[in-house]
Design an enzyme around this catalytic site. Structure first.
Site, short mmCIF file in Angstrom:
data_model
loop_
_atom_site.label_atom_id
_atom_site.label_comp_id
_atom_site.label_asym_id
_atom_site.label_seq_id
_atom_site.Cartn_x
_atom_site.Cartn_y
_atom_site.Cartn_z
N GLY A 705 0.84 -1.21 0.00
CA GLY A 705 0.00 0.00 0.00
C GLY A 705 0.86 1.24 0.00
CD GLU A 708 -3.36 6.67 4.45
OE1 GLU A 708 -3.84 7.38 5.34
OE2 GLU A 708 -3.61 5.47 4.34
MO1 MOS Z 1 -6.86 7.82 4.70
S1 MOS Z 1 -6.63 9.37 6.00
O1 MOS Z 1 -6.62 6.52 5.75
O2 MOS Z 1 -8.50 7.98 4.25
#
Ligand code: MOS
Length: 743
Positions: A705, A708
């Site tokens: 992933g 982020e």
């Molecule tokens: Mo993200 S802040 O985990 O939608």
């Protein structure tokens, strides 16, 4: 291959352009509020001008005289809406009309909604609505009189005797940092359209969780979930702000039912600052005790976070900061500070952005103290396990550092602050680590494979800008052995099988794992072995032969994927099991530090800043980031994710902050003109390096992933570079030139 489409290396997928690219660039992509409904009425929100107190009266006489007004909804006439608890709602409902009645809990709380034949009439009626208040003095933030503190009640790692190890350490560092309030500001506003057909409701709303939207809306209205159809084909930016039950959805649905007409709400930009969530301001106290060689014997991290009065929301990133290096001993704590504010929520990399900023800034300060190269300090503390003894599933941190350092030219850095200069520009080079926990959740999917070699994948996934349709399509194409252009992928609709919330960077891992499972089941049905040899190259005629052997023209498989890290019954409910399940709108995400091993994606970011010696102006001419995150499904979408994330990281370091008027507990710069973000001219050279990594432990597709990861650590890399340029250490984000001029 061009820069936007990096050549795939080991364990990386092709840089396929996004399936929806043409729709988006031609304006054909329909977002929730673009969806046509028959004869809609238009709504406008009225929000509270005070932060604390109560509504004492509502005079709607003038408002009702506005031509075209159809309805005015306030706490006095919305009792049909059910109250929801915090855990049912996840942040929004505690600031909702129906939960609070006349009570005012934060500035900008929704207090009324007007509905009219036109948007303009609804707005005029909203302005003419007279609401009187009894006002109390609010508490705005840290240090405001009247705030209260509680334990965050989150995991706070402890191992060994961190205090004794600190006292015994020859080198000691004690530092404090703070980060400001930030708002997601997705370009697509927080819209809701509700339309009833008899007792069947369709809600069009941008969402990061289709089954959450469906189930929570039903709960709010007190109707069965199968009466609600949630639709969100594309999402124009979310970053966490569209993942939770909202205070507006039930209200719009109720208005539509009452007026017997579809109702469309498009709130304003400034309303978005208070009707959705935000990243709360944080404070950090860090103590590090180290040996002369840089080995860290003791790491202590205390965090404080602002939240609303009733909700104990926190992100508590000590769970991550305390585990990222081979610290000898750790001790952590997180305290929530309750103020008269709306409840904060997830915002891209919620725990790690503020907490890793603090960790990675402190490491830079320690390196300076030790007169050590900051990369070498990380190398000395690189370890195959954390202080509690838990091992990593894979860890490529130093590989990322080495590749990024090489590309950046780090060996040419002169360590002394202020020693690199180009005329009046002071040059600073800084670096920091990025970490993000690998999450995965239970997911379901339906795949149909036709004898003509075309496939259709149905998942209630969320195209929030990440490219999920494309990577899901690539997975199906690969497993079925057909070209990507023969795969249709449909998402964003609660009529498709549920997948987890598109948060915590789990969506690719969860969706691709379940789609892979469904496709493999199809191939097994089609006769397995001889077909499998064709996987990847995909001669369709072989598949056609298998279909005819089976005597069918379509094979369809529904699959449920339940990873080891979540409860085995995570998809559907057992009758008397109190735990909510995926179909009921509760995703069960696991992974990160909570599994048998530590599962994290990692990266190293390098930043060059130039600070003007006379004016303090700060520029960022160069950014290099190297990242390892298991299998990369698509090098093009991956690069885009990292690029956008690092730009956001620069934003958090130098630009972004929501300013609060402390007397009134009110956001001041609630618009895109005063809420500072970097524009094109602020970002110059940016290089993304995809570091190959294979991890077979984490999940079937081996994906960690990446949504982020890239904006974690950037802020520290920037502030570390600013220190290197100027010798001034700013410990309070964002770093703006006035802070450099006054220190
Ligand atoms: Mo993200 S802040 O985990 O939608």
């Amino acid at each position: 291959m061009n820069r936007a489409a990096p050549e795939p290396q080991a364990n990386m997928g092709q840089p396929e352009p996004r399936l929806e690219a043409r729709l988006k660039v031609t304006g054909e992509a329909r977002y929730a509020s673009d969806m046509p409904v028959h004869n809609p009425a238009f709504a406008f929100l009225v929000t509270s001008p005070i932060a604390k107190g109560a509504i004492t009266g509502i005079d709607d006489k003038d408002a009702r005289t506005v031509p075209g007004v159809l309805g005015i909804f306030t706490h006095e006439n919305t009792a049909e809406l059910k109250k929801l608890s915090w855990s049912q709602g996840g942040g929004g409902p505690t600031t909702s009309i129906q939960d609070l009645g006349p009570k005012i809990q934060h500035d900008g709380q929704i207090v009324a909604m007007t509905v009219a034949d036109t948007f303009e009439a609804a707005r005029e009626a909203a302005y003419k609505l007279k609401i009187s208040y009894q006002e109390e003095i609010p508490s705005a933030t840290f240090d405001s009189p009247g705030v209260t503190q509680t334990d965050a009640k989150k995991p706070t790692p402890k191992a060994g005797n961190a205090e004794a190890a600190f006292n015994d350490a020859p080198v000691k560092l004690e530092v404090a940092y703070s980060t400001p309030t930030q708002h997601h500001n997705p370009i697509e506003l927080f819209t809701t359209t509700a339309s009833w057909d008899g007792d069947q409701l369709t809600v069009y709303e941008p969402s990061q969780f289709m089954y959450g939207l469906k189930n929570k809306t039903a709960a709010r209205l007190g109707i069965k979930p199968d009466k609600v159809h949630a639709v969100s084909p594309f999402v124009g930016g979310a970053f966490g702000s569209k993942s939770q039950q909202t205070p507006r959805t039930g209200l719009v649905a109720l208005a539509a039912r009452t007026l017997n007409r579809p109702v469309k709400l498009v709130p304003t930009r400034d309303q978005g600052f208070t009707i959705a969530t935000y990243r709360a301001e944080t404070r950090h106290a860090i103590k590090i005790g180290a040996a002369e060689n840089g080995k860290i014997a003791s790491f202590q991290h205390d965090g404080w976070e602002v939240t609303s009065r009733p909700d104990n929301y926190s992100v508590a990133g000590v769970e991550d900061s305390a585990r990222m290096y081979g610290f000898g001993a750790v001790k952590t704590a997180v305290t929530t500070v309750h103020a008269d504010r709306n409840t904060p929520g997830f915002m891209r990399s919620p725990p790690v952005v503020p907490y890793i900023y603090a960790l990675e800034s402190a490491l830079d300060e320690l390196a300076v103290k030790l007169k050590m190269d900051p990369i070498e300090l990380r190398r000395v503390n690189d370890s195959n396990k954390d202080a509690t003894g838990k091992e990593w599933s894979s860890r490529s941190l130093m590989k990322c550092y080495d590749q990024a350092a090489e590309a950046f030219g780090w060996s040419r850095r002169s360590a002394e602050p202020g020693s690199m200069r180009d005329g009046n520009w002071l040059i600073g080079w800084g670096c920091a680590s990025a970490f993000y926990p690998t999450h995965i959740g239970a997911a379901t999917a339906r795949v149909k494979f036709n004898a003509d070699g075309h496939a259709r994948v149905e998942v209630a996934a969320h195209e929030i800008g990440t490219g999920v349709m494309t990577v899901v399509g690539q997975t199906a194409a690969e497993r079925l052995g057909i070209p990507l252009d023969r795969v249709e992928v449909v998402v964003g609709d609660s009529n498709y099988p549920p997948v987890p919330v598109a948060g915590g960077s789990n969506q690719t891992a969860s969706c691709c794992s379940v789609v892979m499972k469904a496709c493999d089941a199809i191939m097994a049905k089609l006769g397995g072995a001889n077909i499998k040899e064709t996987v990847g190259s995909g001669p369709v005629k072989d598949v056609a032969a298998s279909f005819s052997k089976l005597g069918v023209s379509t094979v369809e498989e529904y699959a449920e994927f339940v990873p080891d890290v979540v409860k085995p019954n995570a998809v559907t409910s057992l009758v008397d099991d109190p735990i909510k399940k995926l179909y009921e709108g509760s995703p069960s995400l696991g992974g990160g530090s909570h599994g048998e091993k530590l599962m994290y994606a990692m990266g190293a970011e390098f930043i060059e800043v130039r600070v003007h010696a006379l004016t303090g102006e700060i520029r960022v001419p160069r950014i290099v980031g190297a990242f390892a995150a298991g299998r990369i499904m698509n090098t093009r979408t991956a690069r885009s994710q990292y690029m956008g994330a690092m730009i956001w990281g620069v934003s958090s370091a130098l630009h972004e902050a929501t300013d609060i008027d402390k007397r009134n507990a009110r956001y001041v710069n609630d618009n895109l003109a005063d809420y500072m973000i970097p524009v094109n001219a602020d970002i110059q050279q940016l290089e993304v390096i995809l570091v190959p990594e294979q991890d077979n432990f984490i999940n079937p597709v081996g994906v960690k992933g990446i949504g982020e990861l890239g904006n974690v650590g950037t802020a520290a890399a920037v502030t570390n570079a600013v220190y290197h340029a100027t010798g001034v250490r700013i410990r309070e984000l964002p770093v703006r030139l006035e802070k450099l001029l006054t220190t």
